[in-house]
Design a protein around this motif. Structure first.
Motif, PDB file in Angstrom:
ATOM      1  N   LEU A  14       0.827  -1.209   0.000  1.00  0.00           N
ATOM      2  CA  LEU A  14       0.000   0.000   0.000  1.00  0.00           C
ATOM      3  C   LEU A  14       0.862   1.260   0.000  1.00  0.00           C
ATOM      4  O   LEU A  14       0.515   2.264  -0.639  1.00  0.00           O
ATOM      5  N   SER A  15       1.996   1.197   0.697  1.00  0.00           N
ATOM      6  CA  SER A  15       2.902   2.341   0.709  1.00  0.00           C
ATOM      7  C   SER A  15       3.422   2.651  -0.697  1.00  0.00           C
ATOM      8  O   SER A  15       3.498   3.817  -1.105  1.00  0.00           O
ATOM      9  N   LEU A  16       3.751   1.600  -1.444  1.00  0.00           N
ATOM     10  CA  LEU A  16       4.222   1.803  -2.816  1.00  0.00           C
ATOM     11  C   LEU A  16       3.109   2.329  -3.717  1.00  0.00           C
ATOM     12  O   LEU A  16       3.353   3.158  -4.599  1.00  0.00           O
ATOM     13  N   ILE A  17       1.904   1.857  -3.484  1.00  0.00           N
ATOM     14  CA  ILE A  17       0.764   2.318  -4.288  1.00  0.00           C
ATOM     15  C   ILE A  17       0.414   3.772  -3.959  1.00  0.00           C
ATOM     16  O   ILE A  17      -0.034   4.523  -4.838  1.00  0.00           O
ATOM     17  N   SER A  18       0.630   4.166  -2.711  1.00  0.00           N
ATOM     18  CA  SER A  18       0.165   5.486  -2.251  1.00  0.00           C
ATOM     19  C   SER A  18       0.743   6.643  -3.058  1.00  0.00           C
ATOM     20  O   SER A  18       0.101   7.679  -3.219  1.00  0.00           O
ATOM     21  N   SER A  19       1.956   6.464  -3.569  1.00  0.00           N
ATOM     22  CA  SER A  19       2.578   7.536  -4.347  1.00  0.00           C
ATOM     23  C   SER A  19       2.123   7.529  -5.803  1.00  0.00           C
ATOM     24  O   SER A  19       2.472   8.428  -6.567  1.00  0.00           O
ATOM     25  N   LYS A  20       1.337   6.519  -6.183  1.00  0.00           N
ATOM     26  CA  LYS A  20       0.867   6.400  -7.561  1.00  0.00           C
ATOM     27  C   LYS A  20      -0.619   6.036  -7.580  1.00  0.00           C
ATOM     28  O   LYS A  20      -1.055   5.156  -8.317  1.00  0.00           O
ATOM     29  N   LYS A  21      -1.392   6.711  -6.737  1.00  0.00           N
ATOM     30  CA  LYS A  21      -2.806   6.355  -6.595  1.00  0.00           C
ATOM     31  C   LYS A  21      -3.581   6.488  -7.902  1.00  0.00           C
ATOM     32  O   LYS A  21      -4.563   5.788  -8.123  1.00  0.00           O
ATOM     33  N   ASP A  22      -3.141   7.393  -8.768  1.00  0.00           N
ATOM     34  CA  ASP A  22      -3.837   7.557 -10.049  1.00  0.00           C
ATOM     35  C   ASP A  22      -3.626   6.368 -10.972  1.00  0.00           C
ATOM     36  O   ASP A  22      -4.395   6.170 -11.917  1.00  0.00           O
ATOM     37  N   ASP A  23      -2.600   5.570 -10.703  1.00  0.00           N
ATOM     38  CA  ASP A  23      -2.284   4.430 -11.567  1.00  0.00           C
ATOM     39  C   ASP A  23      -2.949   3.137 -11.106  1.00  0.00           C
ATOM     40  O   ASP A  23      -2.937   2.148 -11.832  1.00  0.00           O
ATOM     41  N   PHE A  24      -3.499   3.145  -9.884  1.00  0.00           N
ATOM     42  CA  PHE A  24      -4.045   1.914  -9.322  1.00  0.00           C
ATOM     43  C   PHE A  24      -5.440   2.129  -8.761  1.00  0.00           C
ATOM     44  O   PHE A  24      -5.745   3.193  -8.235  1.00  0.00           O
ATOM     45  N   LYS A  25      -6.266   1.103  -8.863  1.00  0.00           N
ATOM     46  CA  LYS A  25      -7.567   1.066  -8.200  1.00  0.00           C
ATOM     47  C   LYS A  25      -7.547  -0.123  -7.254  1.00  0.00           C
ATOM     48  O   LYS A  25      -7.375  -1.271  -7.692  1.00  0.00           O
ATOM     49  N   VAL A  26      -7.700   0.115  -5.952  1.00  0.00           N
ATOM     50  CA  VAL A  26      -7.721  -0.962  -4.974  1.00  0.00           C
ATOM     51  C   VAL A  26      -9.130  -1.534  -4.886  1.00  0.00           C
ATOM     52  O   VAL A  26     -10.075  -0.832  -4.527  1.00  0.00           O
ATOM     53  N   VAL A  27      -9.259  -2.794  -5.246  1.00  0.00           N
ATOM     54  CA  VAL A  27     -10.567  -3.450  -5.249  1.00  0.00           C
ATOM     55  C   VAL A  27     -10.889  -4.011  -3.873  1.00  0.00           C
ATOM     56  O   VAL A  27     -11.953  -3.731  -3.310  1.00  0.00           O
ATOM     57  N   GLY A  28     -10.006  -4.822  -3.323  1.00  0.00           N
ATOM     58  CA  GLY A  28     -10.305  -5.468  -2.049  1.00  0.00           C
ATOM     59  C   GLY A  28      -9.110  -5.556  -1.135  1.00  0.00           C
ATOM     60  O   GLY A  28      -7.959  -5.600  -1.591  1.00  0.00           O
ATOM     61  N   LEU A  29      -9.374  -5.580   0.183  1.00  0.00           N
ATOM     62  CA  LEU A  29      -8.348  -5.732   1.204  1.00  0.00           C
ATOM     63  C   LEU A  29      -8.838  -6.746   2.227  1.00  0.00           C
ATOM     64  O   LEU A  29     -10.021  -6.786   2.550  1.00  0.00           O
ATOM     65  N   THR A  30      -7.921  -7.557   2.736  1.00  0.00           N
ATOM     66  CA  THR A  30      -8.275  -8.466   3.821  1.00  0.00           C
ATOM     67  C   THR A  30      -7.282  -8.321   4.957  1.00  0.00           C
ATOM     68  O   THR A  30      -6.147  -7.899   4.762  1.00  0.00           O
ATOM     69  N   GLY A  31      -7.736  -8.672   6.158  1.00  0.00           N
ATOM     70  CA  GLY A  31      -6.887  -8.654   7.337  1.00  0.00           C
ATOM     71  C   GLY A  31      -7.428  -9.628   8.359  1.00  0.00           C
ATOM     72  O   GLY A  31      -8.327 -10.416   8.069  1.00  0.00           O
TER      73      GLY A  31
END
Length: 383
Positions: A14-31
């Motif tokens: 998520l940290s890596l995605i955070s700087s490129k949020k326009d390039d990614f769409k997060v569909v699902g998360l589990t924990g």
């Protein structure tokens, strides 16, 4: 989607995605238990769906996400529902054998799967590979060693490869004698000298059970035999894998002890993008050390090689017994060195009962997982 979003691998992704949020769409998360972090991540990344493995936390998670357009699920069915969503790419980072079915569900749904859950390949490597081939999707290694292997053999012909060397830091107790390891406590084993990881993998690293899992994973990922996989103790944790070729040449992958390298390589499907991480200064490092592991001191590694030789259901049994032994060590019911004794005794009994000769299918793997745990629990009380 990120399966295991609240762990170190999930949070680094998520940290890596955070700087490129326009390039990614997060569909699902589990924990699992950390529903506050799960809910916060879902809001920050505008996830469509979240699931907690702990059914008792379903209402609490739902309350935390009240007012946000996020579907909330719980339990194994909820995890599998998130894993089955249509998406291009899934990070499979659930710890332990619990990650097997979600990872398979993601492959069956048509996603490329970045695999940080090594237990999936240990227990069911041939099945994972077959499902990925049937659905024309990729399995991308995320473990630092396996990502490094993929990089050093890229573009090389398989027949030119003589062996692969993967490294182990030796963990927190690399300078301990075998007799000193007997009295090691879970608190002592939960700190790693080089890597920042969760408690279970940190303890597995100290016992070299993690490296045993990794050599089995390497065998499955790269179609290697036991004789083609070598392990060396490398305290600096800067060299992650070395490919050795028939002409005597070698290619090594070096990088800082930071999982973001391997995660980013998998996230961008083996393209190298600029990361804000320091490069290794070889002049400052000065010297790299490599030593042969003592299989008497680390019987877990010897067990790993035996599992490779046996194949079939041996990996599933090994992993289940290891997880049960680790649980008992963490709960002060088993000694550090007793973990390998329990796994050895469990495998011996399963072999004597011919339980490891059954067909390698998911149903048999799940049944064997339960059986191996029950047998391991019996030996915990004896050892």
């Amino acid at each position: 989607s990120i399966l295991g979003a609240t762990g170190s691998i999930g949070q680094n992704t998520l940290s890596l995605i955070s700087s490129k949020k326009d390039d990614f769409k997060v569909v699902g998360l589990t924990g699992a238990d950390n529903i506050e972090l799960l809910a916060r991540s879902a809001v920050d990344f505008e996830a469509d769906m979240v699931a907690t493995a702990d059914e008792s936390k379903f209402l609490d998670l739902k309350d935390l996400l009240s007012g946000h357009n996020v579907e909330v699920c719980a339990g194994l069915s909820g995890i599998l529902e998130v894993a089955s969503q249509q998406t291009d790419w899934v990070m499979s980072a659930i710890v332990g054998s619990a990650g097997l079915l979600p990872g398979l569900s993601a492959l069956e749904a048509g996603a490329n799967v970045a695999l940080a859950n090594k237990e999936s390949m240990v227990a069911a490597g041939p099945i994972m590979k077959r499902i990925s081939e049937i659905n024309d999707v990729r399995l991308i290694p995320v473990d630092s060693e396996h990502s490094a292997i993929a990089q050093v053999i890229r573009g090389e012909e398989r027949e030119s490869l003589s062996k692969i060397i993967i490294t182990a830091s030796g963990g927190a107790f690399r300078n301990f004698s075998k007799s000193e390891l007997v009295s090691v406590t879970p608190d002592q084993a939960s700190t790693h000298p080089n890597w920042a990881m969760g408690q279970r993998i940190t303890i597995d690293s100290a016992s070299l059970f993690n490296k045993a899992l990794e050599i089995i994973e390497a065998k499955e990922f790269f179609n290697l035999s036991a004789s083609e996989i070598e392990v060396v103790i490398h305290p600096e944790s800067l060299v992650h894998a070395i490919a050795c070729f028939q002409d005597g040449g070698m290619k090594a992958h070096l990088g800082p002890a930071d999982m973001r390298h391997a995660i980013a390589y998998a996230l961008h499907e083996e393209k190298r993008l600029k990361l804000s991480l320091d490069e290794i200064n070889l002049a400052d490092v000065g010297t790299l050390h490599f030593d042969k592991p003592d299989l008497d001191k680390y019987p877990s590694l010897k067990l790993g090689y035996e599992v490779i030789e046996q194949g079939g259901l041996a990996g599933a049994a090994f992993n289940a017994a290891k997880e049960e032994a680790l649980d008992n060590f963490i709960n002060y019911k088993l000694s550090f060195t007793g973990m390998a004794d329990v796994v050895r005794a469990t495998l011996d009994e399963l072999n004597s009962r011919n339980e490891l000769k059954n067909e390698l299918v998911i149903e048999t793997i799940m049944e064997l997982d339960l059986l191996a745990r029950s047998i391991a629990k019996k030996y915990v009380e004896k050892i």
